[in-house]
Design a protein around this motif. Structure first.
Motif, PDB file in Angstrom:
ATOM      1  N   ALA A 300       0.826  -1.206   0.000  1.00 21.79           N
ATOM      2  CA  ALA A 300       0.000   0.000   0.000  1.00 21.79           C
ATOM      3  C   ALA A 300       0.863   1.261   0.000  1.00 21.79           C
ATOM      4  CB  ALA A 300      -0.935  -0.008   1.210  1.00 21.79           C
ATOM      5  N   ALA A 301       1.942   1.248   0.794  1.00 21.39           N
ATOM      6  CA  ALA A 301       2.835   2.411   0.843  1.00 21.39           C
ATOM      7  C   ALA A 301       3.543   2.616  -0.486  1.00 21.39           C
ATOM      8  CB  ALA A 301       3.845   2.242   1.972  1.00 21.39           C
ATOM      9  N   SER A 302       3.971   1.524  -1.116  1.00 17.12           N
ATOM     10  CA  SER A 302       4.649   1.632  -2.409  1.00 17.12           C
ATOM     11  C   SER A 302       3.701   2.150  -3.477  1.00 17.12           C
ATOM     12  CB  SER A 302       5.208   0.258  -2.820  1.00 17.12           C
ATOM     13  OG  SER A 302       6.167  -0.192  -1.895  1.00 17.12           O
ATOM     14  N   GLU A 303       2.477   1.655  -3.459  1.00 19.23           N
ATOM     15  CA  GLU A 303       1.479   2.118  -4.427  1.00 19.23           C
ATOM     16  C   GLU A 303       1.170   3.606  -4.229  1.00 19.23           C
ATOM     17  OE1 GLU A 303      -2.892   0.746  -4.513  1.00 19.23           O
ATOM     18  OE2 GLU A 303      -1.858  -0.495  -5.987  1.00 19.23           O
ATOM     19  N   TYR A 304       1.095   4.001  -2.987  1.00 22.34           N
ATOM     20  CA  TYR A 304       0.848   5.404  -2.647  1.00 22.34           C
ATOM     21  C   TYR A 304       1.963   6.298  -3.197  1.00 22.34           C
ATOM     22  CZ  TYR A 304       1.117   9.350   0.714  1.00 22.34           C
ATOM     23  OH  TYR A 304       1.246  10.568   1.316  1.00 22.34           O
ATOM     24  N   LEU A 305       3.213   5.881  -3.022  1.00 20.01           N
ATOM     25  CA  LEU A 305       4.330   6.666  -3.527  1.00 20.01           C
ATOM     26  C   LEU A 305       4.349   6.664  -5.049  1.00 20.01           C
ATOM     27  CD1 LEU A 305       7.120   5.561  -1.039  1.00 20.01           C
ATOM     28  CD2 LEU A 305       6.010   7.797  -1.147  1.00 20.01           C
ATOM     29  N   ALA A 306       4.033   5.512  -5.659  1.00 23.00           N
ATOM     30  CA  ALA A 306       4.016   5.432  -7.112  1.00 23.00           C
ATOM     31  C   ALA A 306       2.977   6.359  -7.716  1.00 23.00           C
ATOM     32  CB  ALA A 306       3.741   3.988  -7.558  1.00 23.00           C
ATOM     33  N   ALA A 307       1.891   6.604  -6.967  1.00 17.69           N
ATOM     34  CA  ALA A 307       0.829   7.472  -7.455  1.00 17.69           C
ATOM     35  C   ALA A 307       1.163   8.950  -7.312  1.00 17.69           C
ATOM     36  CB  ALA A 307      -0.469   7.181  -6.700  1.00 17.69           C
ATOM     37  N   GLY A 308       2.275   9.270  -6.673  1.00 19.23           N
ATOM     38  CA  GLY A 308       2.628  10.672  -6.463  1.00 19.23           C
ATOM     39  C   GLY A 308       2.613  11.076  -5.013  1.00 19.23           C
ATOM     40  N   GLY A 309       2.348  10.119  -4.098  1.00 23.55           N
ATOM     41  CA  GLY A 309       2.401  10.409  -2.677  1.00 23.55           C
ATOM     42  C   GLY A 309       1.291  11.322  -2.224  1.00 23.55           C
TER      43      GLY A 309
END
Length: 478
Positions: A300-309
């Motif tokens: 979830a954290a990686s996906e969040y960062l990949a989306a632009g944080g």
């Protein structure tokens, strides 16, 4: 065109299969303000940059950010916090639609943190009302709001909510029957007994260990610190987060496990720890064990960062801050960083369906031509249009993951068209490299590269290595 830093399930499908839970978020809340702009001159009054403001985004921070994330994921969220009697507190409440706010009086001004950024670079942070306050009083309504929830996240930002004796007693009571995830703060309180998982980062774990762990850095330190804190805090598990590497989980019952993070190119890490803690809590509420829950939180954290944080939370494009089609944020960041340093941007492209030695050699040779390599990857639809209904053999998410696992690949851009020309025009590489039995003059991308003066080169071709031939051999074996 989609720039894809790591493979991910589609956000809509993930949400549609995840049940909604009642989740309490306990902790300190503040007002976060992100001011972004441009700067191309110095002030005549002092040698400092002048920022021309373009955007001014406001959001609930601290525990309020965790509540925002969980609400956008579709959960029924109660935020248990304290707030001042002032305009920032009113603004925080207005920024939390759909969140039930049970707020006691803080007795001090509501803290405001303003970050000023130019492009992707932080310039300054301005804090107001952020001096350590006294431990606040906790109302009966605040402790009663914990009853009947499916999971609890404690977002301790060191301002006293998690240290209040009445709140700690209530949390310890709830932890005996309900998953409780504690995101600690070095200036905050220790997790209560019965906490399922605490999630310090490496720096926080070092401070909490207070010199009791002497194992250098990396996984050895994280392992020793996590085990030390499990014993010291008398809790179920500690997940020491190690940024882009993932997390090391030490459990009182299941020993140690390393949870790697997907490869993600990300800039602003603000909120990644909150996203991780929220993801762990949801997974525990769904019945996952600790290791599975931490893996879900890391994803979830990686996906969040990949989306632009945290910047993605300033939009209303959907209930969760996940990557959306058309976003080439991460590849563009790689290109921008290389160009800013005076480097050379190289691109190549293809289907890369079943990676083989020929691919690896071609990609390595292409990377040697410059300072970064962006791979333009045919999407699943594009591969089917080119090669027929039985292809690709591997999905684009798997192909992206394999490409990013290679040290020579810095970013991947997925495109839906039959040629990568539109993708190339977005980031304008200095060099387009292609392997195979081509000549530079015969490559169709040459005309596109010529639009901005880019060069087209070929790299060594390794005969006898073919995806089609490999696929046919595997079919024959099968």
């Amino acid at each position: 065109m989609t720039a894809t830093p790591a493979p991910r399930r589609a956000a809509a499908s993930a949400r549609s299969t995840t049940p909604s839970f009642r989740i309490a978020v306990v902790g300190d809340t503040l007002l976060d303000v992100d001011v972004t702009g441009t700067s191309d001159r110095l002030s005549p009054d002092a040698p400092v940059p002048v920022v021309d403001v373009r955007t001014d985004h406001r959001r609930a921070g601290g525990a309020g950010l965790v509540a925002t994330m969980l609400t956008r994921d579709g959960h029924d969220v109660t935020l248990i916090t304290v707030l001042g009697d002032d305009r920032p507190a009113d603004e925080i409440r207005a920024l939390l639609p759909g969140v039930t706010v049970v707020g006691g009086p803080s007795g001090v001004p509501t803290p405001v943190k303003t970050r000023v950024r130019v492009a992707d670079h932080a310039l300054v942070r301005i804090d107001e009302g952020c001096d350590p306050p006294p431990v606040p009083d906790v109302t009966d309504a605040m402790t009663a709001a914990l009853d009947g929830v499916d999971a609890v996240v404690v977002a301790d930002y060191g301002r006293g909510v998690a240290a209040a004796p009445a709140m700690r007693a209530a949390l310890a009571r709830i932890a005996a029957t309900t998953p409780l995830v504690w995101d600690p703060h070095p200036k905050g309180a220790a997790p209560v007994t019965g906490t399922a998982v605490a999630t310090p980062n490496t720096a926080e774990a070092r401070r909490f260990a207070d010199g009791a762990v002497h194992h250098g850095d990396g996984v050895p330190f994280a392992t020793a610190a996590a085990n030390h804190l499990v014993r010291t805090w008398d809790i179920g598990a500690v997940a020491v987060t190690m940024g882009a590497h993932g997390a090391l989980v030490a459990s009182a019952t299941d020993g140690n496990r390393f949870v790697p993070a997907p490869s993600v190119t990300a800039g602003d890490p603000c909120g990644a720890g909150d996203r991780l803690a929220a993801g762990i809590a949801v997974a525990l509420a769904a019945g996952a064990d600790v290791s599975e829950a931490v893996a879900a939180g890391v994803d979830a954290a990686s996906e969040y960062l990949a989306a632009g944080g945290v910047a993605a939370l300033s939009t209303d494009d959907g209930p969760a801050p996940v990557r959306v089609p058309g976003a080439d944020h991460d590849a563009m960041r790689v290109v921008h960083d290389v160009r800013s340093a005076g480097g050379t941007v190289v691109a190549t492209g293809g289907c890369f369906d079943l990676l083989h030695a020929g691919h690896a050699r071609t990609l390595s040779a292409a990377r040697a031509l410059g300072d970064c390599l962006v791979v333009c990857l045919n999407s699943d639809d594009s591969v089917r249009a080119l090669k027929g209904p039985d292809r690709p053999i591997m999905s684009q998410d798997d192909r992206v993951e394999l490409l990013l696992a290679l040290d020579c690949v810095d970013a991947v851009v997925v495109f839906d068209e039959q040629t990568p020309d539109d993708a190339l025009r977005r980031f304008r590489p200095d060099v387009w490299a292609k392997g195979g039995d081509y000549t530079a003059a015969g490559l169709p991308e040459g005309a596109t590269l010529a639009e901005w003066g880019g060069q087209v080169v070929t790299v060594p071709f390794h005969p006898g290595r073919s995806t089609t031939r490999l696929a046919a051999a595997l079919e024959h074996v099968g």
